[in-house]
Design a protein around this motif. Structure first.
Motif, PDB file in Angstrom:
ATOM      1  N   ALA A 177      -2.954   3.071  -4.101  1.00  0.00           N
ATOM      2  CA  ALA A 177      -3.283   4.254  -3.302  1.00  0.00           C
ATOM      3  C   ALA A 177      -4.582   4.829  -3.840  1.00  0.00           C
ATOM      4  N   ALA A 178      -5.666   4.572  -3.130  1.00  0.00           N
ATOM      5  CA  ALA A 178      -6.989   4.949  -3.639  1.00  0.00           C
ATOM      6  C   ALA A 178      -7.205   6.461  -3.657  1.00  0.00           C
TER       7      ALA A 178
ATOM      8  N   ILE B 249      -0.296  16.171  -5.195  1.00  0.00           N
ATOM      9  CA  ILE B 249      -1.460  15.527  -4.565  1.00  0.00           C
ATOM     10  C   ILE B 249      -1.822  14.211  -5.270  1.00  0.00           C
ATOM     11  N   CYS B 250      -1.575  14.136  -6.574  1.00  0.00           N
ATOM     12  CA  CYS B 250      -1.910  12.910  -7.316  1.00  0.00           C
ATOM     13  C   CYS B 250      -0.861  11.817  -7.134  1.00  0.00           C
ATOM     14  N   SER B 251       0.277  12.187  -6.557  1.00  0.00           N
ATOM     15  CA  SER B 251       1.324  11.165  -6.433  1.00  0.00           C
ATOM     16  C   SER B 251       1.603  10.793  -4.981  1.00  0.00           C
ATOM     17  N   THR B 252       0.769  11.275  -4.061  1.00  0.00           N
ATOM     18  CA  THR B 252       1.003  10.928  -2.663  1.00  0.00           C
ATOM     19  C   THR B 252       0.962   9.410  -2.492  1.00  0.00           C
TER      20      THR B 252
ATOM     21  N   ALA C  54       0.834  -1.198   0.000  1.00  0.00           N
ATOM     22  CA  ALA C  54       0.000   0.000   0.000  1.00  0.00           C
ATOM     23  C   ALA C  54       0.871   1.251   0.000  1.00  0.00           C
ATOM     24  N   MET C  55       0.189   2.395   0.163  1.00  0.00           N
ATOM     25  CA  MET C  55       0.855   3.708   0.086  1.00  0.00           C
ATOM     26  C   MET C  55       2.213   3.785   0.776  1.00  0.00           C
ATOM     27  N   GLU C  56       3.150   4.405   0.122  1.00  0.00           N
ATOM     28  CA  GLU C  56       4.429   4.781   0.730  1.00  0.00           C
ATOM     29  C   GLU C  56       4.181   5.882   1.759  1.00  0.00           C
TER      30      GLU C  56
END
Ligand code: NZQ
Ligand code: ZN
Length: 420
Positions: free
Chosen positions: A242-243, A287-290, A35-37
Motif C-alpha cells: 500500500a503505497a 491513516i498509516c494503516s489504511t 494490494a490494499m485491503e
C-alpha cells in the motif's frame, strides 16, 4: 520481485564518483502480492491545534452537558499552571476530579472514576494529560455504564454498549490516544497490561497546544518519540502492499527523526514540539494503516515488560524495535527493510540488499540511543526470569501469530534475550 528507481528530487544527491543518485527513493513491489485491503476511514475527533486553543474548549464542552469529570495524572498539570487555567475555563460547569492517574494506568483508577461518574451523574469527561490519563478516561467512560467488573470490558471490549463522551487536552506527544479509540490498562493483581478499543471511545474534541508539552522532561520526550516511531513501524512492516500509507509513514518518521533531537535539547522549541505533537496523532489515527492487515509485533512484547516491570512504554519499545528488526530480517523481508533504509534514513543502496537493510536497522538503533534512551533491559535491571511467561502471554493476547513475521513463544523469548 522488482525494485523501481524513484526520482525524488529532494533526496537527490551526489555519490563519490560524482554521478547523480537517483536511488534515494526505493519503492518495493512484489509481483503477486495482494494490494490494499478494503477499508473505512472516519476519524471524528475535532482537533484544536495551536497556542491558546484551550479557550475554545468550554463552548464545545457545553454540547455534552454541564457536569464534568476532570481527570489528570500525578501532578504535572498543577506544576505547569495548566490545572488553574483549565479550572478557570470550567467556571460555568460543575466539576468533579480524579487526579493521581498513574503512568501505565491501573484498573483501580478506572473503578474509582466510574464510581464518581455514576454517583455524580457526570455528563462528559475532560482528560488533561498524556496517554495514561486519556486511556484511563476512556475506560472510565465505558465503565460508567457497565454494571459488572470494568476489567471485563478490557478483556472483551465488544461488551461496551455505551460510553460517556470524552474530550482531551494533551500534554505529552506519544501515544496518539488523543485521536484514536484505544487504550491500555494494567491489572497489577493479574500482572496483565492489555489494550482495548471501541469506536465509542474516540475523543470528541482534543486540544493540541504544543506549549503544553514544553515541560515534558527529556527522557519522556525521547520515550514519546520512540513510541510515535513504533506506531508507524508496526504498520509500515506489513504483508500488504500500500503505497499511500507507506509514503505518509516515511514522511512522518522523517519528521520525528528531524524534530525529536531538537525537542530533547530545547524543551521550549515551539516548532519541534508542534511537529512532534501532530505526528503523534497522525501516527496512530489509522491513516498509516489504511489497506494494511497485520497484527502489531513490538507492542504486545512491550506491554509484557511494562506489566511485569512498570517501565516507560516508549523505552521498552526503543529497546525491542531494533532487535525485532534484526530477528525478522530474512529473504522475505529484506526488500522492505532496504526500502525503509533508503526512504527513511537516506541510505545509499549497496549491491547487497542485506547491507542496505542492516544499515537502516543500525541507523534506527543509533538514533534511539542518541536520544538518551537506555537501550538494554539490563540497564533497567530486567533479567530473563519471567521471559517464558511473558512470551506466552504476548503470543496468546497480542496476536503475534498474525504479525508481519509470525512470532512464536520461542521467538519472543529469543528477542527478549537479544535485548539484555
Ligand atoms: O502523571 P503526570 O504528573 O502528569 O506526569 C506524567 C508521567 O509521569 C508526565 N507528563 C505528562 N505530561 C507532562 C508530564 N510531565 C511534565 N510536563 C508535561 N506536560 O510524563 C509521565 C508519563 O505520562 P504518561 O501519560 O504515562 O505517558 P504516555 O503519554 O507515554 O502514555 C503511556 C501509556 O499509554 C499507553 C502506554 O502503554 C502507557 O500505558 N499507550 C496507549 C496507546 C493508545 N491509547 O492508543 C497506544 C500506545 O502504544 C501505548 O500503549
Ligand atoms: Zn505505543
Amino acid at each position: 520481485m522488482t525494485f523501481e528507481k524513484g526520482n525524488d528530487k529532494i533526496g537527490m544527491g551526489r555519490q563519490k564518483e560524482k554521478k547523480p543518485v537517483y536511488f534515494r527513493m526505493l519503492i518495493f513491489r512484489k509481483e503477486g502480492k495482494i494490494a490494499m485491503e478494503n477499508f473505512n476511514f472516519c476519524v471524528g475527533t475535532n482537533i484544536l491545534f495551536g497556542k491558546g486553543k484551550e479557550e475554545q474548549l468550554s463552548e464545545l464542552l457545553k454540547k455534552y452537558g454541564t457536569r464534568v469529570l476532570l481527570t489528570y495524572g500525578g501532578g504535572s498539570i498543577k506544576r505547569t499552571g495548566l490545572y488553574d487555567k483549565v479550572k478557570k475555563l470550567l467556571e460555568d460547569f460543575e466539576v468533579f476530579e480524579l487526579g493521581g492517574i498513574e503512568p501505565n494506568p491501573r484498573i483501580d483508577s478506572v473503578y474509582e472514576g466510574a464510581t464518581i461518574c455514576r454517583e455524580e451523574d457526570v455528563d462528559v469527561i475532560l482528560a488533561v494529560g498524556g496517554g495514561s490519563t486519556i486511556d484511563c478516561s476512556k475506560a472510565i467512560a465505558a465503565a460508567a455504564y457497565y454494571e459488572g467488573d470494568a476489567w471485563d470490558l478490557i478483556l472483551d471490549p465488544s461488551k461496551i454498549e455505551k460510553a460517556l463522551p470524552i474530550c482531551t487536552i494533551l500534554t505529552l506527544s506519544a501515544t496518539g490516544s488523543e485521536m484514536d479509540n484505544g487504550g491500555v490498562i494494567t491489572n497489577l493483581r493479574t500482572k496483565e497490561k492489555l489494550g482495548f478499543g471501541h469506536p465509542l471511545l474516540l475523543p470528541k474534541v482534543s486540544v493540541l497546544n504544543p506549549e503544553n508539552t514544553f515541560s515534558v522532561p527529556a527522557n519522556q520526550t525521547a520515550a514519546g518519540s520512540a513510541d510515535i516511531m513504533s506506531h508507524i513501524l508496526e504498520v509500515y512492516f506489513d504483508r500488504k502492499q500500500a503505497a499511500v500509507p507507506d509514503r505518509i509513514s516515511e514522511g512522518l518518521l522523517k519528521t520525528v527523526i528531524q524534530y525529536a533531537p531538537i525537542a530533547v535539547k530545547e524543551p521550549d522549541n515551539y516548532e519541534a514540539r508542534a511537529e512532534l505533537m501532530w505526528t503523534s496523532s497522525l501516527a496512530i489515527n489509522g491513516i498509516c494503516s489504511t489497506g494494511k492487515e497485520c497484527a502489531w509485533s513490538c507492542h504486545p512484547m512491550e506491554h509484557e515488560l511494562s506489566a511485569y516491570y512498570d517501565i516507560t512504554h516508549g523505552v521498552g519499545l526503543a529497546i525491542l524495535t531494533p532487535r525485532w528488526m534484526r530477528y525478522i530480517l530474512n529473504d522475505d523481508t529484506v526488500d522492505k527493510f532496504a526500502e525503509y533504509a533508503v526512504n527513511v534514513w537516506n541510505v545509499v543502496p549497496a549491491e547487497d540488499k542485506y547491507e542496505t537493510a542492516n544499515a537502516g536497522i543500525d541507523a534506527t538503533e543509533a538514533f534511539l540511543k542518541s536520544l538518551g534512551i537506555p537501550m538494554t533491559l539490563t540497564e533497567l535491571n530486567i533479567g530473563e526470569e519471567h521471559f517464558a511467561r511473558m512470551a506466552e502471554h504476548a503470543v496468546e493476547f497480542g496476536g503475534l501469530n498474525d504479525a508481519y513475521v509470525p512470532l512464536s513463544r520461542e521467538d519472543v523469548v529469543n528477542i527478549y534475550k537479544m535485548c539484555l
